[in-house]
Structure formats: structure tokens, C-alpha cells
Scaffold this active site. Sequence first.
Site, PDB file in Angstrom:
ATOM      1  N   ASN A  94      -0.765  -9.295   4.943  1.00  0.00           N
ATOM      2  CA  ASN A  94      -0.663  -7.856   5.141  1.00  0.00           C
ATOM      3  C   ASN A  94      -0.480  -7.164   3.786  1.00  0.00           C
ATOM      4  OD1 ASN A  94      -0.499  -5.408   6.460  1.00  0.00           O
ATOM      5  ND2 ASN A  94       1.197  -5.990   7.790  1.00  0.00           N
ATOM      6  N   CYS A 153      -5.226   0.457   3.477  1.00  0.00           N
ATOM      7  CA  CYS A 153      -5.265  -0.950   3.876  1.00  0.00           C
ATOM      8  C   CYS A 153      -6.644  -1.558   3.666  1.00  0.00           C
ATOM      9  CB  CYS A 153      -4.833  -1.100   5.327  1.00  0.00           C
ATOM     10  SG  CYS A 153      -5.824  -0.127   6.491  1.00  0.00           S
ATOM     11  N   GLN A 191       0.814  -1.218   0.000  1.00  0.00           N
ATOM     12  CA  GLN A 191       0.000   0.000   0.000  1.00  0.00           C
ATOM     13  C   GLN A 191       0.847   1.267   0.000  1.00  0.00           C
ATOM     14  OE1 GLN A 191      -1.590  -1.069   4.027  1.00  0.00           O
ATOM     15  NE2 GLN A 191      -1.384   1.137   4.434  1.00  0.00           N
ATOM     16  N   HIS A 205      -6.166  -1.172  11.303  1.00  0.00           N
ATOM     17  CA  HIS A 205      -5.526  -1.694  10.095  1.00  0.00           C
ATOM     18  C   HIS A 205      -6.361  -2.823   9.508  1.00  0.00           C
ATOM     19  CE1 HIS A 205      -2.317  -2.360   7.284  1.00  0.00           C
ATOM     20  NE2 HIS A 205      -2.011  -3.548   7.756  1.00  0.00           N
TER      21      HIS A 205
END
Length: 364
Positions: A308, A150, A144, A287
Site C-alpha cells: 500500500n 495512489c 501518499q 485505490h
Amino acid sequence: MKLFFIVLISFLSLLQASKGFDFDEKELETEENVWKLYERWRGHHSVSRASHEAIKRFNVFRHNVLHVHRTNKKNKPYKLKINRFADITHHEFRSSYAGSNVKHHRMLRGPKRGSGGFMYENVTRVPSSVDWREKGAVTEVKNQQDCGSCWAFSTVAAVEGINKIRTNKLVSLSEQELVDCDTEENQGCAGGLMEPAFEFIKNNGGIKTEETYPYDSSDVQFCRANSIGGETVTIDGHEHVPENDEEELLKAVAHQPVSVAIDAGSSDFQLYSEGVFIGECGTQLNHGVVIVGYGETKNGTKYWIVRNSWGPEWGEGGYVRIERGISENEGRCGIAMEASYPTKLSSTPSTHESVVRDDVKDEL
């Protein structure tokens, strides 16, 4: 031949960036040695800093290196490393990479929406372990960058997963379209939620591919979707996992990747390298990530496999294993508090060629 060498150089660069950056105690004995370590780290990660920031960044780096060293000497099931976040402060890290205040966005949005059901409610048995990467339902880890998007990466990863499961076709989709176009309830690089992003994809007839609408981490929020042709992937809607219930979350993950929000703002999470994360973290969700599986270590520690969006050099190739089945209902880092997934019931092909609208053509 020239193309081969370009590809080879690119591969070797990625391999070097994804390798761990090691150091030993001798490099911490004197300030001069730490300076040399810092310079080596900067070269490894291709980090450039302004000269007036040199002392500040070095001091931050030294603090983080000592934290990594002390933590790794303890008997913990996870390790830290001096990754590319090693010369930014904890506050800077939270602001740039864990600053999507889920509670704030939830207050603005109001009550949760969706179908109101949970299609996996009556599931009674699930496999002992699941890894959607092994089933080919997960694209390569993405980054990102310095943008609080996110929520878009979590949304897209979940849609990519269910699309592969239903159509047997893995298509990398466009996070940038969500950043640019899903602006009614989400706020681009300033954060957002996965639920309204799922609604946006459904209501707008699908989402473009990454190839046709690539990510550039910009936050100008100028929507280009209507002027771009090419494939579009659709979903039918989305559902919520009953909150604060890891057993229900397990049922969903056994059937598809699931979007979740976590508290990723701790120093240990910032510098995480490998192992099952049991570090300190609260329930201040900040997040968006996606769970792509679960399992159990040889010593009996249960974990979630979490993808992630900080690039493949962070964690275990871009992933983190987070402890599963703790006594707190919210789960480690609040992982069971805000879970949702896209629905796609049709097994027919989900992609179709979109065309540029006539009114847009007239403007071009």
C-alpha cells in the site's frame, strides 16, 4: 557524532510510529477512560486537532475503537487496530485515501490500451510462493499523504520492480513527476489510472528518481521534469493481465510486481492491522496498489502480498495480505479486475543521465 544521534533519533521515531497501539477493555469502561485513551492515541501518532473539532473527533474515535474491539473478539484471520485513521469518519477516509474512482477514469479514457498481448500466457508452472521484497525488487514503503495519488505510487512501484529484475539495480523513482507532469489523462491528487502512467513514462523517455524529483504531495501540476538533470529509468511499454482471472494474475506476479486496483473503502480496510484480509469489500475500485508476491498460511489460506502507499505504520509494515483464490472471478476486493504491469525486455542498464534542455536553460 552529532549526525549519528540525528539518525538514531529519526530511527527511534519511525520505530515508535510503526509499533502497534494497544489498549484493553478497562480503557473502554467509561467515557473518561476513552478520553484518556484518545489523548494517548493522539500523542502516539502526533495528531493535532482544532479545539472546535474536539467533541466530533472524540466521538468518531470512540466509534472506531469499539468497532476494532468487537471485530478483534471474533474468530477472523485478520485483526484491526486504532491506527492513524482512527479519528476520521468512514466517509472522510474514502474521500481522502480511497477516492480514485477507477470506473470514472476508465470511462474518460475509453478502451484499454497497451501491447495487446500477455507475455505470461503460456506459463504452465509457478512457484508455490513468491515475495519480491525478499528478492530486493521493492523499495521502502512510501506515503501518499492527503493526496489521491495512489495511481502514481502503484505505477512507480511496478516500474521499480521490473527495473531491478532486468538491471539488478533498485532505484527509488519519482511519484511527484507523475502527479505534476502526467496530466493529459490522469488528474494528480484527484486520482488516475496506472495504464496511462505507464504510457507517459514510455513516451517521455523515462521517469526521474525520487532523489532528484522528491514527493511533496502537492497538486499544483507544474511539471519540473525538463529542468531537472540526473538519472532516468525507462520502460518499453505495458501489458494487461486478462481481467477477472486470478490464475493469470498469479502467472504475472510470479515474474514481476503487478499494479492492481482494489476496493479499499471499507472500515475494516481503513483500520486493518495484520493477517489475511477477508473482510467485506466490493468491486467499486477506488485505490491503486501493487502486488509484490503471494503465499499460503499454515492452515491453507491463500493470499496476495499487497504493498500500500499509506506509510509503514498501516497494516503489516505498510502491506496487507488479501485472500486469494475465492469463488468470485473478480477476486477479493476486485483485485483481479484491473491488473497491468510495465514491460522491460532489455537487461542492459536502464538509467541514463538526462540533461536540462537548452530552451529550459534559457528560461532559468
